[in-house]
Scaffold this active site. Structure first.
Site, PDB file in Angstrom:
ATOM      1  N   TYR A   1      -3.972   0.791  16.211  1.00 21.25           N
ATOM      2  CA  TYR A   1      -3.005   1.038  16.937  1.00 21.25           C
ATOM      3  C   TYR A   1      -3.192   1.016  18.375  1.00 21.25           C
ATOM      4  O   TYR A   1      -1.961   0.002  18.901  1.00 21.25           O
ATOM      5  CB  TYR A   1      -1.964   2.703  16.543  1.00 21.25           C
ATOM      6  CG  TYR A   1      -1.405   2.823  15.418  1.00 21.25           C
ATOM      7  CD1 TYR A   1      -0.696   2.913  15.005  1.00 21.25           C
ATOM      8  CD2 TYR A   1      -2.372   3.293  14.227  1.00 21.25           C
ATOM      9  CE1 TYR A   1       0.215   2.619  13.717  1.00 21.25           C
ATOM     10  CE2 TYR A   1      -1.839   3.902  12.645  1.00 21.25           C
ATOM     11  CZ  TYR A   1      -0.527   2.704  12.821  1.00 21.25           C
ATOM     12  OH  TYR A   1      -0.315   3.331  11.127  1.00 21.25           O
TER      13      TYR A   1
ATOM     14  N   GLU B   1      -3.255  -0.281   8.503  1.00 21.01           N
ATOM     15  CA  GLU B   1      -2.442   0.164   8.893  1.00 21.01           C
ATOM     16  C   GLU B   1      -2.371  -0.390  10.069  1.00 21.01           C
ATOM     17  O   GLU B   1      -3.182  -0.594  10.831  1.00 21.01           O
ATOM     18  CB  GLU B   1      -2.565   1.683   9.133  1.00 21.01           C
ATOM     19  CG  GLU B   1      -1.878   2.408   8.228  1.00 21.01           C
ATOM     20  CD  GLU B   1      -1.221   3.432   8.302  1.00 21.01           C
ATOM     21  OE1 GLU B   1      -1.317   3.827   9.352  1.00 21.01           O
ATOM     22  OE2 GLU B   1      -1.883   4.597   7.521  1.00 21.01           O
TER      23      GLU B   1
ATOM     24  N   ARG C   1       1.142  -1.236   0.030  1.00 20.94           N
ATOM     25  CA  ARG C   1      -0.346  -0.157   0.130  1.00 20.94           C
ATOM     26  C   ARG C   1       0.944   0.879   0.152  1.00 20.94           C
ATOM     27  O   ARG C   1       1.518   1.194   0.678  1.00 20.94           O
ATOM     28  CB  ARG C   1      -1.100  -0.190   1.230  1.00 20.94           C
ATOM     29  CG  ARG C   1      -2.463   1.288   1.269  1.00 20.94           C
ATOM     30  CD  ARG C   1      -2.287   1.211   2.497  1.00 20.94           C
ATOM     31  NE  ARG C   1      -3.341   2.644   2.716  1.00 20.94           N
ATOM     32  CZ  ARG C   1      -3.567   3.224   3.582  1.00 20.94           C
ATOM     33  NH1 ARG C   1      -2.721   2.857   4.820  1.00 20.94           N
ATOM     34  NH2 ARG C   1      -3.659   4.189   3.739  1.00 20.94           N
TER      35      ARG C   1
ATOM     36  N   ASN D   1      -6.925   1.611  10.200  1.00 22.65           N
ATOM     37  CA  ASN D   1      -5.789   1.748  10.072  1.00 22.65           C
ATOM     38  C   ASN D   1      -5.651   1.264  12.426  1.00 22.65           C
ATOM     39  O   ASN D   1      -6.463   2.465  12.099  1.00 22.65           O
ATOM     40  CB  ASN D   1      -5.258   2.907  10.520  1.00 22.65           C
ATOM     41  CG  ASN D   1      -4.934   3.238   8.890  1.00 22.65           C
ATOM     42  OD1 ASN D   1      -4.663   2.146   7.719  1.00 22.65           O
ATOM     43  ND2 ASN D   1      -4.534   3.952   8.259  1.00 22.65           N
TER      44      ASN D   1
ATOM     45  N   HIS E   1      -3.206  10.220   0.790  1.00 19.43           N
ATOM     46  CA  HIS E   1      -2.884  10.280   1.809  1.00 19.43           C
ATOM     47  C   HIS E   1      -2.548  11.687   2.528  1.00 19.43           C
ATOM     48  O   HIS E   1      -1.156  11.841   2.917  1.00 19.43           O
ATOM     49  CB  HIS E   1      -1.154   9.252   1.886  1.00 19.43           C
ATOM     50  CG  HIS E   1      -1.662   8.806   3.872  1.00 19.43           C
ATOM     51  ND1 HIS E   1      -0.982   7.014   3.615  1.00 19.43           N
ATOM     52  CD2 HIS E   1      -0.726   9.333   4.472  1.00 19.43           C
ATOM     53  CE1 HIS E   1      -1.233   7.160   5.045  1.00 19.43           C
ATOM     54  NE2 HIS E   1      -0.675   8.762   5.088  1.00 19.43           N
TER      55      HIS E   1
ATOM     56  N   GLU F   1      -7.814   7.862   6.469  1.00 20.64           N
ATOM     57  CA  GLU F   1      -7.851   8.808   7.752  1.00 20.64           C
ATOM     58  C   GLU F   1      -8.381  10.152   7.652  1.00 20.64           C
ATOM     59  O   GLU F   1      -7.875  11.268   7.967  1.00 20.64           O
ATOM     60  CB  GLU F   1      -6.942   9.111   9.005  1.00 20.64           C
ATOM     61  CG  GLU F   1      -6.158   8.004   8.540  1.00 20.64           C
ATOM     62  CD  GLU F   1      -4.384   7.169   9.703  1.00 20.64           C
ATOM     63  OE1 GLU F   1      -4.143   8.488  10.075  1.00 20.64           O
ATOM     64  OE2 GLU F   1      -4.141   6.187   9.780  1.00 20.64           O
TER      65      GLU F   1
HETATM   66  O1  IFM Z   1       2.476   7.670   9.927  1.00 11.89           O
HETATM   67  C1  IFM Z   1       1.089   7.565  10.132  1.00 11.89           C
HETATM   68  C2  IFM Z   1       0.297   7.831   8.236  1.00 11.89           C
HETATM   69  O2  IFM Z   1       0.559   8.774   7.494  1.00 11.89           O
HETATM   70  C3  IFM Z   1      -0.948   7.182   9.232  1.00 11.89           C
HETATM   71  N1  IFM Z   1      -1.418   7.119  10.034  1.00 11.89           N
HETATM   72  C4  IFM Z   1      -0.917   6.963  11.216  1.00 11.89           C
HETATM   73  C5  IFM Z   1       1.038   6.262  11.539  1.00 11.89           C
HETATM   74  C6  IFM Z   1       1.819   6.664  12.704  1.00 11.89           C
HETATM   75  O3  IFM Z   1       1.104   8.018  13.224  1.00 11.89           O
END
Ligand code: IFM
Length: 458
Positions: free
Chosen positions: A305, A365, A81, A303, A125, A170
């Site tokens: 985290y 992500e 990606r 995404n 992005h 995002e």
């Molecule tokens: O680096 C970023 C990415 O550009 C978008 N998602 C989160 C990542 C980590 O902060």
């Protein structure tokens, strides 16, 4: 159990990959007629970027892409990606395309396909052409219109070889960090403009899906959201309301309209109370917009985290400030200060599946910032990143066992890169980048990931 039997296999057609984005890795900001992006502009502002750096050189991927694809092949990636830099295609955001800009992605796609890696481009992005920002950026409806033309032109050029597309990465970050808190480009702090930006980003997604279906009938289309598993810090009504408020603004504000439910009334009320929206109907929503946003897609990208634990801040409330505050993680966290909480992704995936039922889901992500560099032996021993991925993949697998149609996992990130307002102070890569020499070193986590891919499981 033979040596090839895996205790925790993923579905046979599960896709393993890694992700990057244009401004974070490409560099070469003046090459081949590329226009200026809002990030070039923000990076010139004193104090905007923690280490006063920019993406002007970054990982120099624009020149080293062939080597980087070879590294992807070495890692055994099945999908990659990346994002397309709009200012390379249309320097002003409109009009004729720059042939050299499209040629770059054309060659990249060909090389990926040659080594058996599925290209998974993201159209936006965050590197908006500056001239569009000068007209109002995402808070202006014209940017959404321009985006559709751009998407169509890229589709026309790459659509004969590219099936998987992400419209936006995002939109919460692009709108809120860009126009409300001002931490990201274009660095604006204006609540009402941020609300309009949220809408125009979603609208442009829906319109682009329609346009891409026309030019790439076989396309697999979706959007990527950064959702956050959220929890109230206590069962008190105030903390539960803090949860409602953040979950509404961060998660439901995007999910509800994408799945045909319109914007959540409670969040509208919150934002009216803050003065970010006027009383009455939303001023930026025209007839047909909500239908356009709900245009059916083939998958939803997530995404993932960390998580957010919310409590109500009575002191802030007395000041009439936003009342939801995030509790700092007491336990393990990454260099971003983000809590490591794998269980959250199982919960979130199950919730999205049950409440919105996207046709399919991809984790577009997932990753962790840890600053391990090469040791005396030249190797990067990033055991914490291995443990992070191990935990998150187990959590993803649990979601699959609970019937979530999760189709793939794209690690963030292939390379250490420019982490936006943090500059180069955070390292997310499976591959270490020495920014002085541009030397790439596959980290321990990269080798570990290669084995996971080869075994299709943990
Ligand atoms: O680096 C970023 C990415 O550009 C978008 N998602 C989160 C990542 C980590 O902060």
């Amino acid at each position: 159990m033979t040596s090839h039997t895996v205790k925790h296999p993923f579905p046979d057609d599960f896709v393993w990959g890694a992700a990057t984005s244009s401004y974070q890795i490409e560099g070469a900001v003046d090459a081949d007629g590329r226009g200026t992006s809002i990030w070039d502009t923000l990076c010139r502002q004193p104090g905007a970027i923690e280490d006063a750096s920019s993406g002007a050189i970054a990982c120099d991927h624009y020149h080293r892409w062939r080597q980087d694809v070879a590294t992807m092949a070495e890692l055994g990636l099945q999908a990659y990606r990346f994002s397309i830099a709009w200012p390379r295609i249309q320097p002003t955001g409109r009009g004729e395309v720059v042939a050299a800009g499209l040629d770059f992605y054309d060659r990249l796609v060909d090389e990926l396909l040659r080594v058996g890696i599925t290209p998974f481009p993201t159209l936006y992005h965050w590197d908006l052409p500056q001239p569009l920002e000068d007209e109002g950026g995402w808070s202006h409806r014209g940017t959404a219109e321009a985006f559709v033309d751009y998407a169509r032109r890229v589709g026309e050029r790459l659509g004969d070889r590219v099936r998987h597309w992400v419209t936006h990465n995002e939109p919460w970050c692009a709108a809120v960090l860009g126009y409300e808190t001002g931490e990201h480009a274009p660095g604006i702090k204006d609540g009402p403009r941020a609300m309009a930006a949220r809408h125009h980003l979603l609208l442009s997604h829906g319109w682009a899906v329609r346009a891409l279906r026309e030019v790439v009938p076989e396309a697999v289309l979706g959007i990527t959201l950064n959702l956050v598993p959220s929890f109230a810090a206590s069962p008190s009504p105030a903390d539960r309301d803090a949860f409602r408020s953040l979950d509404g603004s961060f998660n439901r504000w995007f999910l509800d309209p994408l799945y045909g439910m319109g914007y959540p009334a409670d969040v509208i009320a919150d934002r009216q109370a803050l003065g970010h929206l006027p009383p009455g109907p939303l001023p930026f929503v025209a007839e047909g917009d909500l239908q356009a946003i709900a245009e059916p897609t083939d998958y939803l990208g997530l995404n993932l985290y960390s998580r957010a634990v919310l409590r109500s801040d009575a002191v802030a409330e007395a000041d009439n400030a936003p009342r939801t505050v995030q509790v700092a993680p007491a336990d393990e966290h990454t260099d971003m200060g983000w809590e490591v909480y794998p269980k959250g992704i199982t919960q979130l995936l199950v919730r999205v599946h049950q409440c919105y039922a996207p046709a399919a889901l991809y984790i577009t992500e997932c990753g962790a910032a840890y600053d391990d560099g090469p040791g005396a032996d030249g190797e990067v021993h990033d055991a914490r990143r291995v443990a992070f991925f191990d935990g998150y993949l187990r959590a993803a697998q649990e979601a699959i066992e609970l019937d979530v149609p999760l189709k793939g996992f794209l690690a963030w990130s292939l390379l250490d890169n420019f982490e936006w307002a943090y500059g180069y102070t955070k390292r997310f890569g499976l591959v270490h980048v020495d920014y002085e020499t541009q030397r790439r070193t596959i980290k321990q986590s990269g080798r570990w990931y290669r084995d996971v891919i080869e075994r299709n499981g943990l």
